[in-house]
Design a protein around this motif. Structure first.
Motif, PDB file in Angstrom:
ATOM      1  N   ARG A 119     -17.825 -13.105  23.945  1.00  0.00           N
ATOM      2  CA  ARG A 119     -16.578 -13.870  24.056  1.00  0.00           C
ATOM      3  C   ARG A 119     -15.925 -13.752  25.431  1.00  0.00           C
ATOM      4  O   ARG A 119     -15.584 -14.747  26.057  1.00  0.00           O
ATOM      5  N   ARG A 120     -15.761 -12.540  25.900  1.00  0.00           N
ATOM      6  CA  ARG A 120     -15.069 -12.358  27.184  1.00  0.00           C
ATOM      7  C   ARG A 120     -15.822 -13.024  28.334  1.00  0.00           C
ATOM      8  O   ARG A 120     -15.228 -13.583  29.249  1.00  0.00           O
ATOM      9  N   ARG A 121     -17.156 -12.935  28.256  1.00  0.00           N
ATOM     10  CA  ARG A 121     -17.938 -13.559  29.319  1.00  0.00           C
ATOM     11  C   ARG A 121     -17.818 -15.089  29.233  1.00  0.00           C
ATOM     12  O   ARG A 121     -17.748 -15.777  30.255  1.00  0.00           O
ATOM     13  N   ALA A 122     -17.777 -15.599  28.028  1.00  0.00           N
ATOM     14  CA  ALA A 122     -17.616 -17.052  27.859  1.00  0.00           C
ATOM     15  C   ALA A 122     -16.298 -17.503  28.497  1.00  0.00           C
ATOM     16  O   ALA A 122     -16.241 -18.519  29.199  1.00  0.00           O
ATOM     17  N   ILE A 123     -15.248 -16.738  28.278  1.00  0.00           N
ATOM     18  CA  ILE A 123     -13.936 -17.110  28.837  1.00  0.00           C
ATOM     19  C   ILE A 123     -13.982 -17.062  30.367  1.00  0.00           C
ATOM     20  O   ILE A 123     -13.468 -17.957  31.047  1.00  0.00           O
TER      21      ILE A 123
END
Ligand code: UDP
Length: 251
Positions: A119-123
């Motif tokens: 998730r954090r990398r996607a953001i």
């Protein structure tokens, strides 16, 4: 219908059928994928909108379809999820040819093909202007990519789900068989559930309703529509917490 502002970050849900020629049904039509990619490139490059995409796989395989007849449902659903990866790679290729940086993140590990879903990398990718394509659904059987769209949109903080379809919004009856069917400009989540309107499956609608995440249903391949929706123009049907009656004379 109330005026709304432009969206900064959206999640576009593309069904598998969005990848195929409606006349042919099934498979991937490179011309159609290019067209979708061009619209996304235009949006992302000129408007700076952050775009995440969830791709379906119904043009190739669905776990609950007759072609899976007799198979164990979980195995069939794994096949369906892998089908979404094929579509994701087709879209990624088309987007990169349009000069758009992309990342595919998959919920089923396959590191030679795509990043895992983080998730954090996607953001971070979204913040850097990359289009992030989420593949393999939620990685779990018995779900759909509509539910995936709701889930991922919430996780990355998208302001709306854009559901591009072959019809230009949500109707009170099937517009293909009933000439008097009327299109809604807006409708609330409960009405969609109670009337069994075909927007997204009930799990996805419930998730959106519980978290106040609007869904805009619009005709995907009407030129410039994605951009119009993002800019806040009245296109298609918005499904949100307060709704109304069918748009009079619409259709
Ligand atoms: N699928 C699944 N779990 C998920 C998402 C999808 O098992 O989280 C499987 C399921 O078999 C489904 C298929 O993948 O039928 C393709 O997804 P979907 O039917 O949502 O594609 P679409 O209708 O959008 O083309």
């Amino acid at each position: 219908m109330a005026h709304r502002t432009a969206y900064k970050r959206v999640l576009l849900k593309l069904s598998g059928e969005a990848f195929s020629d409606p006349e042919v049904k099934g498979g991937i039509d490179p011309g159609i994928v290019r067209q979708v990619a061009r619209e996304l490139a235009d949006l992302q490059i000129s408007d700076g909108t952050e775009v995440a995409v969830v791709v379906g796989g119904g043009n190739i395989f669905r776990g609950n379809s007759p072609s899976a007849g007799g198979m164990d449902r979980s195995s069939a659903d794994h096949m369906g999820m892998l089908a979404t990866v094929i579509n994701a790679l087709a879209l990624q290729d088309a987007l990169e040819k349009e000069g758009v940086e992309t990342r595919v993140q998959t919920a089923i590990g396959m590191q030679e093909v795509a990043e895992p879903y983080i998730r954090r990398r996607a953001i971070t990718h979204l913040e850097k202007g990359r289009v992030v394509i989420f593949a393999a659904g939620l990685g779990a059987p018995y779900f759909t990519t509509d539910t995936t769209a709701a889930q991922r949109a919430l996780e990355v903080g998208a302001q709306a789900i854009l559901k591009g379809t072959q019809v230009d919004g949500v109707y009170d009856r099937d517009p293909r068989t009933e000439a008097s069917a009327e299109r809604y400009e807006e409708i609330d989540f409960l009405a969609v559930l109670n009337q069994g309107l075909k927007v997204m499956d009930a799990t996805a609608i419930s998730l959106c309703m519980d978290n106040d995440l609007p869904i805009v249903v619009f005709e995907l391949l009407a030129g410039g529509n994605i951009r119009r929706v993002v800019r806040g123009e009245h296109v298609g049907t918005i499904v949100h917490a307060t709704g109304g009656a069918p748009a009079s004379g619409a259709g």
